[in-house]
Write an enzyme that holds these catalytic residues in place. Structure first.
Site, mmCIF file in Angstrom:
data_model
loop_
_atom_site.group_PDB
_atom_site.id
_atom_site.type_symbol
_atom_site.label_atom_id
_atom_site.label_comp_id
_atom_site.label_asym_id
_atom_site.label_seq_id
_atom_site.Cartn_x
_atom_site.Cartn_y
_atom_site.Cartn_z
ATOM 1 N NE ARG A 239 15.891 -6.217 60.429
ATOM 2 C CZ ARG A 239 15.359 -5.351 59.562
ATOM 3 N NH1 ARG A 239 14.141 -5.519 59.141
ATOM 4 N NH2 ARG A 239 16.052 -4.305 59.139
ATOM 5 N NE ARG A 249 26.153 -0.092 60.572
ATOM 6 C CZ ARG A 249 26.374 -0.552 59.327
ATOM 7 N NH1 ARG A 249 27.217 0.067 58.543
ATOM 8 N NH2 ARG A 249 25.743 -1.601 58.877
ATOM 9 C CG PHE A 310 3.161 6.369 54.915
ATOM 10 C CD1 PHE A 310 4.137 5.853 54.080
ATOM 11 C CD2 PHE A 310 3.526 7.370 55.802
ATOM 12 C CE1 PHE A 310 5.443 6.314 54.135
ATOM 13 C CE2 PHE A 310 4.827 7.833 55.864
ATOM 14 C CZ PHE A 310 5.787 7.294 55.023
#
Ligand code: MG
Length: 493
Positions: A239, A249, A310
């Site tokens: 993304r 990067r 989570f």
């Protein structure tokens, strides 16, 4: 989101708007870590921990809410684990730090975690999380209060991760050949993702087990936890292409984009190269999808609801992101995100492994639908999507629907879809018949009734065929004996 955004969402995506309202009303404040009764677990009564929670909100826009919902003091442990790794990542990402300063800093980072008062003020002025490192002493103070076993896990993971990150940063910074600034192969990419995310999965699994909220052997599921981390990391890397290229990067492995005829990663962002850029994006999507079935396996071994949420919420968000990015040329030029309404819908739905598997399967179907036959990854993507579909159907057959328990005391019930044309129903009923014969079977909601006649008729036919065969053989035998006796004239005497 402003008022106009909400109005637009209500008009364009009414179900997401409804979910957003429901989320605001019922879900977003399930646990208040500031409440007095929560202080022993959340540490909110200590100024240093309050600061840590504050940094969690500032540095993690997506994880903060789910971390706070984890049961007991595990939420505080994960908060500190996150801040430690965020601090390390801020050093890794900082392109203003020269390699000779970055190397010793990263390789000694785990030692600073036991050095009271340590802070770092040398981050570049534009580093979004530099403030955390400037006040890092609060994290170190809180780590000292943590149970030694948990602190040891955090320090161990930080050491391993820093070593791996430092190796990659050194290679990128010192290589004389400009081409080696890139991650070359998918294997190398896997290793990088292991360092920066697979190890997070390992650390979390060990913390889950240490807190006794999950079984001790969850800590040993290294392949599954690595896949879970890699899925999330690879999705973020996919993304963030445009943003990362702009910052210098380069994480996309050359093996994937080089195969589309590019010599520099930045060429992908050129609109002239859009089609080939999308093929490279397909290759990255395929590589991320490779980890989905392992991630689903990992979710099935968790038993604590808050731990499950989570882990499951980021996983479904990753699949949603892969879907929204797939065949989307905007990914090559800017950051593409899922809508907030879609995100809260996923948070509310991701409560059990079956529903999570179905959500992932549906995103894979959507990706598969968008596949272009001209795409060089068309076949491989189709096979990969089918693999996830097969995993889901094998573990949670869609023929079985679950009616959840109700508040008036009715327990949850499983029901079989009774469409007689469905071949799976015949297989299921045959299985149930066999179990019934050996005893101990359970009939599910009368589904045996619908196919009873067909299923029970088969053995009778078989018996009739055997008896008929025996009679025919006997008659033929008698005829042969009669014939022989007639020929030799024995019957005349
Ligand atoms: Mg990083």
């Amino acid at each position: 989101m402003g008022i106009l955004d909400y109005v637009l969402l209500g008009l364009l995506h009414p179900t997401e708007f409804r979910s957003l309202v429901q989320y605001k009303l019922f879900f977003s404040h399930q646990r208040d870590i500031t409440a007095t009764q929560e202080h022993p677990d959340s540490g909110w009564d200590r100024e240093t921990m309050q600061e840590c929670w504050g940094y969690l909100d500032k540095t993690s826009r997506s994880f903060a809410a789910v971390i706070k919902q984890v049961d007991g003091d595990l939420a505080r442990t994960i908060c500190l684990f996150y801040l430690v790794l965020r601090g390390l990542d801020t050093i890794e990402d900082d392109m203003t730090l020269p390699d000779e300063q970055k190397q010793p800093l990263m390789r000694s980072f785990h030692k600073y975690l036991s050095q009271p008062g340590w802070t770092f003020t040398g981050s570049g002025p534009n580093e979004k999380d530099r403030d955390l490192l400037v006040h890092f002493h609060v994290v170190i103070t809180e780590l000292d209060i943590l149970q030694p076993e948990r602190k040891d896990i955090i320090v161990d993971i930080a050491e391993k991760m820093a070593r791996g990150m430092a190796d990659f940063a050194h290679q990128a910074a010192t290589s004389k050949d400009p081409a080696t600034k890139y991650v070359q192969t998918i294997e190398e990419f896997d290793l990088y993702c292991h360092y920066v995310a697979g190890l997070v999965g390992e650390g979390l699994s060990r913390l889950f087990a240490a807190s006794k909220k999950e079984a001790p052997w969850v800590a040993d599921q290294l392949v599954l936890s690595n896949s879970m981390g890699s899925l999330l990391q690879k999705t973020n890397i996919l993304r963030d292409l445009a943003e990362d290229v702009e910052e210098g990067r380069y994480f996309w492995p050359k093996e994937i984009w080089g195969a589309q005829g590019f010599t520099e990663l930045a060429e992908l962002t050129d609109p002239k190269n859009e089609e080939r850029g999308l093929w490279a994006l397909s290759g990255m999507t395929l590589d991320a999808l490779r980890h989905v079935t392992d991630a689903l396996d990992y979710l099935t071994i968790l038993k604590n609801q808050s731990v499950f949420n989570f882990c499951a919420i980021p996983a479904v968000m990753a699949l949603a992101t892969l879907d929204v990015c797939f065949m989307n040329p905007n990914v090559l030029r800017r950051n593409v995100k899922i809508r907030k309404g879609q995100a809260v819908q996923l948070i509310m739905k991701s409560t059990n492994p079956r529903d999570v598997a179905y959500i992932c399967r549906d995103y894979c179907r959507s990706i598969h639908k968008k596949c272009n036959t001209a795409d060089p990854y068309f076949m491989k993507l189709s096979v990969m999507c089918s693999r996830i579909e097969q995993w889901t159907e094998h573990h949670y057959p869609s023929i079985i629907t679950i009616r959840p328990a109700t508040e008036d005391g009715r327990s949850a019930q499983a029901r079989i879809d009774t469409d007689p044309k469905d071949a799976r129903l015949r297989i299921f009923n045959r299985e149930m018949q066999i179990r019934k014969r050996v005893g101990g079977s359970k009939q599910i909601n009368g589904t045996l009734e619908s196919e009873k006649g067909v299923e029970e008729g088969l053995p009778k036919e078989l018996y009739l065929a055997i008896i008929g065969g025996l009679l025919l053989t006997s008659l033929l035998g008698l005829a042969v004996v009669y014939g022989v006796l007639f020929v030799v004239g024995a019957l005349d005497k």
